[in-house]
Design an enzyme around this catalytic site. Sequence first.
Site, PDB file in Angstrom:
ATOM      1  CB  THR A 192      -0.931   0.016   1.234  1.00 36.70           C
ATOM      2  OG1 THR A 192      -0.131  -0.168   2.417  1.00 36.70           O
ATOM      3  CG2 THR A 192      -1.966  -1.071   1.169  1.00 36.70           C
ATOM      4  CG  PHE A 196       2.598  -5.866  14.601  1.00 32.66           C
ATOM      5  CD1 PHE A 196       2.155  -4.550  14.509  1.00 32.66           C
ATOM      6  CD2 PHE A 196       1.684  -6.842  14.941  1.00 32.66           C
ATOM      7  CE1 PHE A 196       0.825  -4.227  14.759  1.00 32.66           C
ATOM      8  CE2 PHE A 196       0.352  -6.531  15.202  1.00 32.66           C
ATOM      9  CZ  PHE A 196      -0.083  -5.217  15.104  1.00 32.66           C
ATOM     10  CB  ALA A 251      20.023  10.441  17.874  1.00 30.92           C
ATOM     11  CB  CYS A 264       6.699   0.336   7.081  1.00 29.84           C
ATOM     12  SG  CYS A 264       6.761  -1.245   6.219  1.00 29.84           S
ATOM     13  CE  LYS A 320       3.454   1.780   3.194  1.00 30.52           C
ATOM     14  NZ  LYS A 320       2.307   1.076   3.693  1.00 30.52           N
ATOM     15  CE  LYS A 367      15.024  -3.313   9.337  1.00 34.53           C
ATOM     16  NZ  LYS A 367      14.087  -3.538  10.423  1.00 34.53           N
ATOM     17  NE  ARG A 391      10.025  -1.041   0.153  1.00 39.91           N
ATOM     18  CZ  ARG A 391       9.084  -1.802   0.717  1.00 39.91           C
ATOM     19  NH1 ARG A 391       7.836  -1.687   0.338  1.00 39.91           N
ATOM     20  NH2 ARG A 391       9.401  -2.680   1.652  1.00 39.91           N
TER      21      ARG A 391
HETATM   22  C1  UGA Z   1       8.708  -1.194  10.824  1.00 41.46           C
HETATM   23  C2  UGA Z   1       8.178  -1.584  12.209  1.00 41.46           C
HETATM   24  O1  UGA Z   1       9.259  -1.596  13.158  1.00 41.46           O
HETATM   25  C3  UGA Z   1       7.535  -2.961  12.163  1.00 41.46           C
HETATM   26  O2  UGA Z   1       6.984  -3.290  13.435  1.00 41.46           O
HETATM   27  C4  UGA Z   1       6.430  -2.935  11.105  1.00 41.46           C
HETATM   28  O3  UGA Z   1       5.816  -4.212  10.987  1.00 41.46           O
HETATM   29  C5  UGA Z   1       7.017  -2.543   9.764  1.00 41.46           C
HETATM   30  O4  UGA Z   1       7.633  -1.253   9.874  1.00 41.46           O
HETATM   31  C6  UGA Z   1       5.912  -2.517   8.763  1.00 41.46           C
HETATM   32  O5  UGA Z   1       5.011  -1.686   8.896  1.00 41.46           O
HETATM   33  O6  UGA Z   1       5.861  -3.395   7.905  1.00 41.46           O
HETATM   34  P1  UGA Z   1      10.887  -1.853   9.425  1.00 41.46           P
HETATM   35  O7  UGA Z   1      10.404  -0.842   8.406  1.00 41.46           O
HETATM   36  O8  UGA Z   1      11.361  -3.178   8.977  1.00 41.46           O
HETATM   37  O9  UGA Z   1       9.715  -2.136  10.492  1.00 41.46           O
HETATM   38  O10 UGA Z   1      12.092  -1.162  10.171  1.00 41.46           O
HETATM   39  P2  UGA Z   1      12.427  -0.623  11.633  1.00 41.46           P
HETATM   40  O11 UGA Z   1      13.279  -1.596  12.327  1.00 41.46           O
HETATM   41  O12 UGA Z   1      11.201  -0.160  12.320  1.00 41.46           O
HETATM   42  O13 UGA Z   1      13.317   0.639  11.266  1.00 41.46           O
HETATM   43  C7  UGA Z   1      12.743   1.736  10.545  1.00 41.46           C
HETATM   44  C8  UGA Z   1      13.749   2.825  10.347  1.00 41.46           C
HETATM   45  O14 UGA Z   1      13.995   3.479  11.591  1.00 41.46           O
HETATM   46  C9  UGA Z   1      15.102   2.381   9.823  1.00 41.46           C
HETATM   47  O15 UGA Z   1      15.514   3.278   8.818  1.00 41.46           O
HETATM   48  C10 UGA Z   1      16.008   2.483  11.041  1.00 41.46           C
HETATM   49  O16 UGA Z   1      17.338   2.735  10.705  1.00 41.46           O
HETATM   50  C11 UGA Z   1      15.383   3.653  11.781  1.00 41.46           C
HETATM   51  N1  UGA Z   1      15.660   3.686  13.232  1.00 41.46           N
HETATM   52  C12 UGA Z   1      15.235   2.674  14.032  1.00 41.46           C
HETATM   53  C13 UGA Z   1      16.332   4.761  13.776  1.00 41.46           C
HETATM   54  O17 UGA Z   1      16.719   5.705  13.074  1.00 41.46           O
HETATM   55  N2  UGA Z   1      16.565   4.790  15.127  1.00 41.46           N
HETATM   56  C14 UGA Z   1      16.159   3.795  15.942  1.00 41.46           C
HETATM   57  O18 UGA Z   1      16.401   3.894  17.167  1.00 41.46           O
HETATM   58  C15 UGA Z   1      15.480   2.721  15.379  1.00 41.46           C
END
Ligand code: UGA
Length: 434
Positions: A85, A147, A254, A262, A265, A324, A331
């Site tokens: 989506t 999740f 930070a 995700c 968007k 990450k 994306r």
């Molecule tokens: C995120 C959510 O964490 C999941 O629970 C959810 O299911 C998913 O989106 C989704 O909607 O499908 P994801 O996008 O895989 O998961 O990645 P995250 O681990 O949440 O990280 C997101 C971004 O935040 C990354 O760019 C990461 O580098 C950044 N981040 C994360 C930070 O800048 N600081 C942090 O302390 C943690």
Amino acid sequence: MRLSVTGCGYLGAVHAASMAELGHEVVGIDVDERKIADLSAGRAPFFEPGLPEILTSAGATGRLSFTTDPAAASGASVHFIAVGTPQKPGSNAADLTYVEAAIDGLLPHLRPGDLVAGKSTVPVGTAARLAAKVESVGAILAWNPEFLREGFAVKDTIEPDRLVYGIPAGENGVRAKALLDEVYATALSKDTPLVVTDYATAELVKVSANAFLATKISFINAMAEVAEATGADVTHLADAIGYDGRIGRRFLNAGVGFGGGCLPKDIRAFRARAEELGVGDSVSFLRDVDEINLRRRKRVLDIAHEELGELNGKRVAVLGLAFKPDSDDIRDSPALDVAVSLNGLGAHVVATDPEAIANSRAKHPQLVYAESTAEALEGADAVIIVTEWKEYRALDPVAVGEAVAGKVVIDGRNVLDAAAWRAAGWTYRGLGRP
Ligand code: UGA
């Protein structure tokens, strides 16, 4: 149990393979022939730790198949919708085209009493609208948000930290819950928390969880901005406030901010939907969350300017392209964004990543890519870490110092030992750190 999964991207492919691993008979359906060919051959079409193993282990036992033919869904009793989506071009709202198409494709193959279980992240109100279509053929709709985190997707699917069922009232709801309980029998037998609720709540659980996580990251990045103005160290601040169990240290790193398919968007779509519902003010803070996040990318460029002066012609090694670590997903990646912006400002960027070069090159062929870290570092005037892959965190400042032309390191993820890099003669710049 026979299951179908429509949509075989980061979410659906992992869901299909994980469900087969748990003992179900699963068919994955997608319109993308290449993806289906890869998955059918037991190859993961994207990088996700653990996925290749379960694709072949489940496939070997004959429980898992992939096809482009929606008719293959016939005979399954639960049909998962796991299509994307994305953000609509030119708007903050979510594009529901793929969800609508997936449901329309399934309708002719549903039997009365079958369950369609939506996993895609959708604006609140979507399930109630789609239920009428599904019920028109005697089937039932549930919304069962996902999740999983990329990089941990297999583990998060097989051992979820909670399950949420959004189900209709009455008999249909009872049947929907019974079918989902059967799908998730393994997790439920291990006392995984389960929340059974209505459609709207299930939809909101998902977007509010992502909104909360995005807010937490932008909160600490806002503190990084204040730290930069005062000489404070945001990493110590995060440690100190994180010891408070009510706050918690996770998601308080930070740096260059959040990206991916995700969080960015989802917060935008949430704002768009809230505005439609007349409650835009309730989530207007998400605009700040988004803006703080995007400012951190710009901050990295400013630091590069401060340290290098005129960027034109300067060789900059950009370590990391994925949004990450442990992912090849680019994306809305802050890392790729920084690389592209620096390149646009005239720097001679040499970018690298353990897994995301192919995706990056397809989107930004104008960048110079190095297959190895050593090649990227060669002769660099500055080194910028924007994705905290393990191998970048473990770089030895003395050894790296011998490869580069200028000892300037910008730690966009605050993961390096600043003292060790400075002791090796480097100018170390973190985000929100003195
Ligand atoms: C995120 C959510 O964490 C999941 O629970 C959810 O299911 C998913 O989106 C989704 O909607 O499908 P994801 O996008 O895989 O998961 O990645 P995250 O681990 O949440 O990280 C997101 C971004 O935040 C990354 O760019 C990461 O580098 C950044 N981040 C994360 C930070 O800048 N600081 C942090 O302390 C943690």
